[in-house]
Design an enzyme around this catalytic site. Structure first.
Site, PDB file in Angstrom:
ATOM      1  N   HIS A  63     -12.257   7.014  -3.451  1.00 40.90           N
ATOM      2  CA  HIS A  63     -12.716   5.551  -2.907  1.00 40.90           C
ATOM      3  C   HIS A  63     -12.489   4.590  -4.134  1.00 40.90           C
ATOM      4  O   HIS A  63     -13.479   3.950  -4.628  1.00 40.90           O
ATOM      5  CB  HIS A  63     -13.799   5.573  -1.955  1.00 40.90           C
ATOM      6  CG  HIS A  63     -13.051   4.480  -1.250  1.00 40.90           C
ATOM      7  ND1 HIS A  63     -13.854   4.460   0.411  1.00 40.90           N
ATOM      8  CD2 HIS A  63     -13.424   2.702  -1.287  1.00 40.90           C
ATOM      9  CE1 HIS A  63     -14.013   3.251   1.071  1.00 40.90           C
ATOM     10  NE2 HIS A  63     -13.221   2.085   0.385  1.00 40.90           N
ATOM     11  N   HIS A  65     -11.176   0.581  -5.575  1.00 45.02           N
ATOM     12  CA  HIS A  65     -10.588  -0.838  -5.592  1.00 45.02           C
ATOM     13  C   HIS A  65      -9.698  -1.121  -6.827  1.00 45.02           C
ATOM     14  O   HIS A  65     -10.400  -1.488  -7.297  1.00 45.02           O
ATOM     15  CB  HIS A  65     -11.202  -2.079  -5.089  1.00 45.02           C
ATOM     16  CG  HIS A  65     -12.271  -1.245  -3.715  1.00 45.02           C
ATOM     17  ND1 HIS A  65     -11.204  -1.719  -1.966  1.00 45.02           N
ATOM     18  CD2 HIS A  65     -12.853  -0.604  -3.038  1.00 45.02           C
ATOM     19  CE1 HIS A  65     -11.720  -1.230  -0.927  1.00 45.02           C
ATOM     20  NE2 HIS A  65     -12.498  -0.718  -1.483  1.00 45.02           N
ATOM     21  N   LEU A  66      -8.341  -1.952  -6.713  1.00 47.37           N
ATOM     22  CA  LEU A  66      -8.219  -2.154  -7.684  1.00 47.37           C
ATOM     23  C   LEU A  66      -7.711  -3.182  -7.858  1.00 47.37           C
ATOM     24  O   LEU A  66      -7.190  -3.858  -9.645  1.00 47.37           O
ATOM     25  CB  LEU A  66      -7.132  -1.014  -9.039  1.00 47.37           C
ATOM     26  CG  LEU A  66      -7.736   0.868  -8.797  1.00 47.37           C
ATOM     27  CD1 LEU A  66      -6.649   1.472  -9.248  1.00 47.37           C
ATOM     28  CD2 LEU A  66      -8.530   0.171  -9.590  1.00 47.37           C
ATOM     29  N   ASP A 155      -9.308   0.794   4.936  1.00 48.58           N
ATOM     30  CA  ASP A 155     -10.554  -0.125   4.723  1.00 48.58           C
ATOM     31  C   ASP A 155     -10.770  -1.320   3.756  1.00 48.58           C
ATOM     32  O   ASP A 155      -9.522  -1.680   3.495  1.00 48.58           O
ATOM     33  CB  ASP A 155     -10.464   1.340   2.624  1.00 48.58           C
ATOM     34  CG  ASP A 155     -11.864   0.583   2.590  1.00 48.58           C
ATOM     35  OD1 ASP A 155     -13.154   0.779   3.260  1.00 48.58           O
ATOM     36  OD2 ASP A 155     -11.901   0.354   1.445  1.00 48.58           O
ATOM     37  N   HIS A 182     -12.949   2.985   7.436  1.00 50.05           N
ATOM     38  CA  HIS A 182     -14.066   2.316   7.113  1.00 50.05           C
ATOM     39  C   HIS A 182     -14.376   2.051   8.554  1.00 50.05           C
ATOM     40  O   HIS A 182     -13.972   0.824   9.316  1.00 50.05           O
ATOM     41  CB  HIS A 182     -13.504   0.699   6.881  1.00 50.05           C
ATOM     42  CG  HIS A 182     -14.613  -0.093   6.712  1.00 50.05           C
ATOM     43  ND1 HIS A 182     -14.808  -0.166   5.333  1.00 50.05           N
ATOM     44  CD2 HIS A 182     -15.144  -0.858   7.575  1.00 50.05           C
ATOM     45  CE1 HIS A 182     -16.041  -1.604   5.493  1.00 50.05           C
ATOM     46  NE2 HIS A 182     -15.518  -1.944   6.740  1.00 50.05           N
ATOM     47  N   HIS A 235     -17.479   6.024   2.660  1.00 51.29           N
ATOM     48  CA  HIS A 235     -18.927   5.137   2.167  1.00 51.29           C
ATOM     49  C   HIS A 235     -19.258   5.035   3.286  1.00 51.29           C
ATOM     50  O   HIS A 235     -20.548   4.589   4.293  1.00 51.29           O
ATOM     51  CB  HIS A 235     -19.161   3.746   1.696  1.00 51.29           C
ATOM     52  CG  HIS A 235     -17.998   3.098   2.552  1.00 51.29           C
ATOM     53  ND1 HIS A 235     -17.806   2.697   3.969  1.00 51.29           N
ATOM     54  CD2 HIS A 235     -16.780   2.135   2.557  1.00 51.29           C
ATOM     55  CE1 HIS A 235     -16.313   1.518   4.131  1.00 51.29           C
ATOM     56  NE2 HIS A 235     -16.295   1.504   3.100  1.00 51.29           N
ATOM     57  N   ASP A 322     -16.563   3.388  -3.735  1.00 49.46           N
ATOM     58  CA  ASP A 322     -16.007   1.943  -3.399  1.00 49.46           C
ATOM     59  C   ASP A 322     -16.252   1.157  -4.386  1.00 49.46           C
ATOM     60  O   ASP A 322     -16.430   0.523  -4.295  1.00 49.46           O
ATOM     61  CB  ASP A 322     -16.570   1.547  -2.349  1.00 49.46           C
ATOM     62  CG  ASP A 322     -16.502   0.969  -1.709  1.00 49.46           C
ATOM     63  OD1 ASP A 322     -15.398   0.300  -1.756  1.00 49.46           O
ATOM     64  OD2 ASP A 322     -17.256   0.400  -0.423  1.00 49.46           O
ATOM     65  N   HIS A 326     -15.175  -8.069  -8.070  1.00 46.21           N
ATOM     66  CA  HIS A 326     -15.287  -9.300  -7.506  1.00 46.21           C
ATOM     67  C   HIS A 326     -15.409 -10.297  -9.100  1.00 46.21           C
ATOM     68  O   HIS A 326     -16.172  -9.954  -9.770  1.00 46.21           O
ATOM     69  CB  HIS A 326     -16.003  -9.472  -6.909  1.00 46.21           C
ATOM     70  CG  HIS A 326     -15.951  -8.974  -5.488  1.00 46.21           C
ATOM     71  ND1 HIS A 326     -14.376  -9.506  -4.475  1.00 46.21           N
ATOM     72  CD2 HIS A 326     -16.433  -8.098  -4.974  1.00 46.21           C
ATOM     73  CE1 HIS A 326     -14.706  -8.288  -3.277  1.00 46.21           C
ATOM     74  NE2 HIS A 326     -15.463  -8.211  -3.392  1.00 46.21           N
TER      75      HIS A 326
END
Ligand code: DOR
Ligand code: ZN
Length: 442
Positions: A63, A65-66, A155, A182, A235, A322, A326
């Protein structure tokens, strides 16, 4: 050949925990044996002295996020894959909530190709369940699978319509694709910024009740049971979800689950700048620190304990970060306005080892949850040092103490709630397909 000589090999897939020597032949594992490297081998092969080190299968993170395509200022596939190997993670599953959403073969192929070009961790795309992850029309899952997606997920948000979810599970079942959910009932979580409970009340923030997750987990377990499809709960944050998943497994539902290091390390007290007693000695944060904001939110101590129990008894088979990058400015706003998410790739191993040191999780279990546990959730051939397996290996200095300084992360973002923490355990060498892709301090 590369020979990792006489380290403590911990390979739960093959029930190994002891001094062994690992032979890497090209891109695969040739052998794991008790005999140390011989003088003759030292003449012809690249022998790395691993005495005093641990040698583990490369970590598998389901899990991540790229942010590429679309938000490359936060992370790119290359920076994320580089951060992964610095954390000992050799395979990442890239979440599809990019811009555009990964709901087509074109985007999935792009993600996989960028991952290969980067040449660090293996990057496996996850496809969307619904077009644009809008929860309405199903994405073309056959095309997504064909393009290499390991699962489908919307997700970042739930599939609110039970009818759409039922059709999605049927479609995915026929393709043998796991559906990662999710779990969040938006009618229960609406407007909430942190866990519902006494801390939220005291801080004057509206809460997201645990039931927002548990109700959705229950719904999806019921649907997966009816349909006979594979469900993967992302998650897990709440005690009730752990219990529901445990009960479903006992009656034969095809469900797997993951939990994140922030959920087994912190509680909602972190939003008030207070750490659990298990984190005594670490620097406490500031009240309303937006680095303690994510979805699902940090919960109560009883939830944290339930997650650890789930990791321990196999209800939860995977630790997944996860990792959610940001920008600094995005997080420097009022708590209620801050985006959800924290980065995690470069701290997950050490935070997991902290659980082990606290006596909360046996070491073998912990390594299993980071390696073969997640690999099996999605039928990936990684997370094992079996002869013939892909040579994804991490050499760990388990005693190395280091201070978390997000400025020094390989990730392009710095939004870690563990800034300033002193952790123990670091990947010192990471191999992917037999290639050295990270060396600590180099
Ligand atoms: O905290 C989160 N951040 N949870 C999610 O589900 C999405 C993720 C993101 O994309 O930032
Ligand atoms: Zn999520």
């Amino acid at each position: 050949m590369i020979i990792l000589d006489s380290g403590r090999v911990i390979d739960p897939a093959n029930r190994i925990d002891g001094t062994r020597t690992v032979l890497i032949d090209g891109d695969h594992i040739r052998e794991v044996r008790e005999q140390p490297a011989t003088p003759a081998e030292k003449l012809v092969h690249h022998v790395i002295d691993c005495r005093g080190r641990w040698v583990l299968p490369g970590l598998v993170d389901l899990h991540v996020h790229l942010r590429e395509p679309g938000e490359e200022g936060k992370e790119t596939i290359a920076t994320g894959a580089r951060a992964a190997v610095a954390g000992g993670v050799t395979t990442v599953v890239a979440m599809p909530n990019t811009k555009p959403v990964c709901d087509s073969a074109a985007v999935a192929r792009f993600v996989a190709a960028r991952g290969r070009e980067a040449g660090f961790a293996r990057v496996i795309p996850a496809g969307a369940i619904t077009r644009g992850s809008l929860g309405e029309q199903l994405a073309d899952m056959a095309e997504l699978k064909e393009a290499g997606c390991a699962c489908v997920t919307d997700d970042g948000r739930p599939v609110m319509s039970a009818g759409v979810m039922r059709r999605a599970l049927e479609y995915a079942r026929d393709l043998d694709l796991p559906v990662m959910v999710h779990a969040e009932d938006l009618t229960l979580s609406a407007g909430g910024a942190m866990n519902e409970g006494p801390v939220a009340t005291r801080l004057g923030l509206s809460g997201v009740p645990a039931a927002a997750e548990v109700a959705m987990v229950q719904r999806d377990l019921l649907l997966a049971e009816t349909v006979g499809s594979r469900l993967h709960v992302a998650h897990v944050s709440a005690k009730g979800s752990v219990r529901a998943i445990r009960e479903a497994k006992a009656r034969g539902v095809r469900v797997t689950a993951e939990a994140a290091p922030h959920h087994f390390t912190l509680t909602d007290d972190a939003v008030a700048g207070v750490l659990p007693t298990s984190a005594a000695g670490q620097p406490a944060g500031e009240p309303y620190d937006t680095h303690a904001k994510m979805s699902p939110p940090l919960r109560a101590e009883s939830d944290r304990q339930a997650i650890i129990a789930g990791l321990s008894d196999g209800t939860i088979e995977a630790i997944a970060t996860d990792h959610a990058p940001h920008g600094a400015l995005d997080k420097q706003v009022e708590f209620v306005h801050a985006p959800n998410g924290v980065i995690g790739l470069e701290t997950s191993l050490a935070l997991t080892l902290a659980l082990v040191r606290a006596g909360e999780l046996p070491l073998g279990r912990a390594v299993e949850r980071l390696t073969v546990g997640p690999a099996r959730c999605f039928d990936l051939p990684y997370g094992t040092l079996a002869a013939g397996a892909p040579a994804d290996v991490v050499v760990v200095d388990a005693e190395k103490e280091w201070k978390v300084d997000p400025q020094r992360f390989y990730s392009r973002s710095r939004n870690s709630p563990f800034s300033g923490w002193t952790l123990r355990g670091k990947a010192v060498r990471t191999f992917v397909a037999g290639k050295l892709v990270h060396e600590e301090g180099k």
